[in-house]
Design a protein around this motif. Structure first.
Motif, PDB file in Angstrom:
ATOM      1  N   GLU A   1       3.788   4.155  -5.793  1.00  0.00           N
ATOM      2  CA  GLU A   1       3.320   2.851  -6.250  1.00  0.00           C
ATOM      3  C   GLU A   1       1.860   2.627  -5.852  1.00  0.00           C
ATOM      4  O   GLU A   1       1.385   3.160  -4.845  1.00  0.00           O
ATOM      5  CB  GLU A   1       4.193   1.743  -5.672  1.00  0.00           C
ATOM      6  CG  GLU A   1       5.634   1.776  -6.155  1.00  0.00           C
ATOM      7  CD  GLU A   1       6.457   0.641  -5.579  1.00  0.00           C
ATOM      8  OE1 GLU A   1       5.902  -0.121  -4.744  1.00  0.00           O
ATOM      9  OE2 GLU A   1       7.631   0.509  -5.961  1.00  0.00           O
ATOM     10  N   GLU A   2       1.166   1.827  -6.667  1.00  0.00           N
ATOM     11  CA  GLU A   2      -0.256   1.576  -6.428  1.00  0.00           C
ATOM     12  C   GLU A   2      -0.488   0.975  -5.049  1.00  0.00           C
ATOM     13  O   GLU A   2      -1.418   1.375  -4.340  1.00  0.00           O
ATOM     14  CB  GLU A   2      -0.816   0.638  -7.501  1.00  0.00           C
ATOM     15  CG  GLU A   2      -2.301   0.341  -7.328  1.00  0.00           C
ATOM     16  CD  GLU A   2      -2.852  -0.542  -8.427  1.00  0.00           C
ATOM     17  OE1 GLU A   2      -4.083  -0.700  -8.490  1.00  0.00           O
ATOM     18  OE2 GLU A   2      -2.043  -1.078  -9.209  1.00  0.00           O
TER      19      GLU A   2
ATOM     20  N   LYS B   1       1.211   1.415  -2.420  1.00  0.00           N
ATOM     21  CA  LYS B   1       1.404   2.426  -1.381  1.00  0.00           C
ATOM     22  C   LYS B   1       0.216   3.376  -1.324  1.00  0.00           C
ATOM     23  O   LYS B   1      -0.197   3.810  -0.239  1.00  0.00           O
ATOM     24  CB  LYS B   1       2.693   3.200  -1.634  1.00  0.00           C
ATOM     25  CG  LYS B   1       3.032   4.165  -0.500  1.00  0.00           C
ATOM     26  CD  LYS B   1       4.405   4.770  -0.665  1.00  0.00           C
ATOM     27  CE  LYS B   1       4.740   5.677   0.509  1.00  0.00           C
ATOM     28  NZ  LYS B   1       6.092   6.281   0.381  1.00  0.00           N
TER      29      LYS B   1
END
Length: 265
Positions: A64-65, A67
């Motif tokens: 995910e972005e 993360k």
């Protein structure tokens, strides 16, 4: 002899003074401009104007972005010139999902992070969890990453790591169009063939094959399916030493012309 026009030095003095004044003015404007530019740069560097306001992440489909940004260690509100791009890149590439990373400043207050994720070819079940596996046979069991994007097969009953890694490497060499047709791969070793596998395809067919040379052998699968009437004909497509279709309700096997030597590239 013609008459010469003579201009006295007294007549030229006003013109010379005017030209010198223009040069002096231009020089003054240049230095003043340079001074104000330097002041503006200093103000920008020392003020919140140079603080990071936006962090963009691209190239990610699995991680995910939020993360990606968290792993990089880059935070909004910090001075954009204090960002250690090398350190952020190394942190990102420590993640087993991220193969490569690039960090760039996009002035005045944006940081762009571009990542290249590893190529995932399937998933296996370990301890009641579905764990992604990469094309080099690496499992993500030491991370909290338990899902992958795309339509990749589920590897079942691969109890030996050597065979699992070999299968993963073969899948990594398979064209994506064929890889996405595979729903499940079951490892079913026999005394005579430790590489024996059975595939259940998303288009309804079942394939009997082997791990050895799997990627090369399976490249002909689309052309084989085209020669069959429909998936409603229950049977198994054998792809290995030879290529043929075995119907469950027939004593005879249907031979399939093998054009693979021409199509295997």
């Amino acid at each position: 002899m013609g008459k010469k026009n003579v201009v006295s030095i007294e007549d030229r003095i006003p013109t010379l003074k005017q030209e010198r004044k223009k040069k002096a003015n231009r020089r003054l404007i240049f230095y003043l401009s340079l001074f104000f530019i330097l002041i503006a740069v200093i103000v920008y560097l020392q003020s919140p104007l140079s603080d990071i306001k936006t962090i963009n992440a691209s190239g990610n489909s699995i991680v995910e972005e939020s993360k990606v940004i968290d792993i990089s260690g880059i935070q909004t509100g910090t001075n954009i010139w204090t960002v250690d791009k090398t350190d952020a890149r190394e942190k990102l590439q420590e993640n087993p999902v991220i193969q490569e990373a690039e960090v760039n400043r996009d002035l005045p207050w944006t940081v762009d992070i571009k990542v290249t994720e590893v190529n995932f070819v399937g998933s296996v079940k370990r301890d009641n969890e579905q764990i992604p596996i990469s094309g080099n046979g690496k499992l993500l069991q030491d991370t909290d990453q338990t899902s992958i994007g795309g339509n990749v097969p589920f590897l079942i009953d691969f109890t030996e790591e050597d065979h699992l890694q070999q299968m993963a490497k073969e899948l990594g060499e398979l064209p994506a169009a064929i890889l996405n047709l595979i729903s499940e791969i079951h490892w079913q070793p026999t005394d005579n063939n430790q590489d024996k596998i059975t595939l259940f395809m998303n288009d309804g067919y079942t394939v009997d094959s082997t791990i050895r040379h799997f990627a090369d052998n399976m490249r002909v699968y689309p052309s084989i399916v085209q020669q069959l009437e429909s998936a409603s004909d229950e049977g198994i497509i054998h792809i290995g030493e030879g290529v043929y279709f075995e119907k469950f309700d027939s004593e005879h096997n249907a031979e399939i012309s093998d054009n693979n030597s021409d199509n295997s590239t």
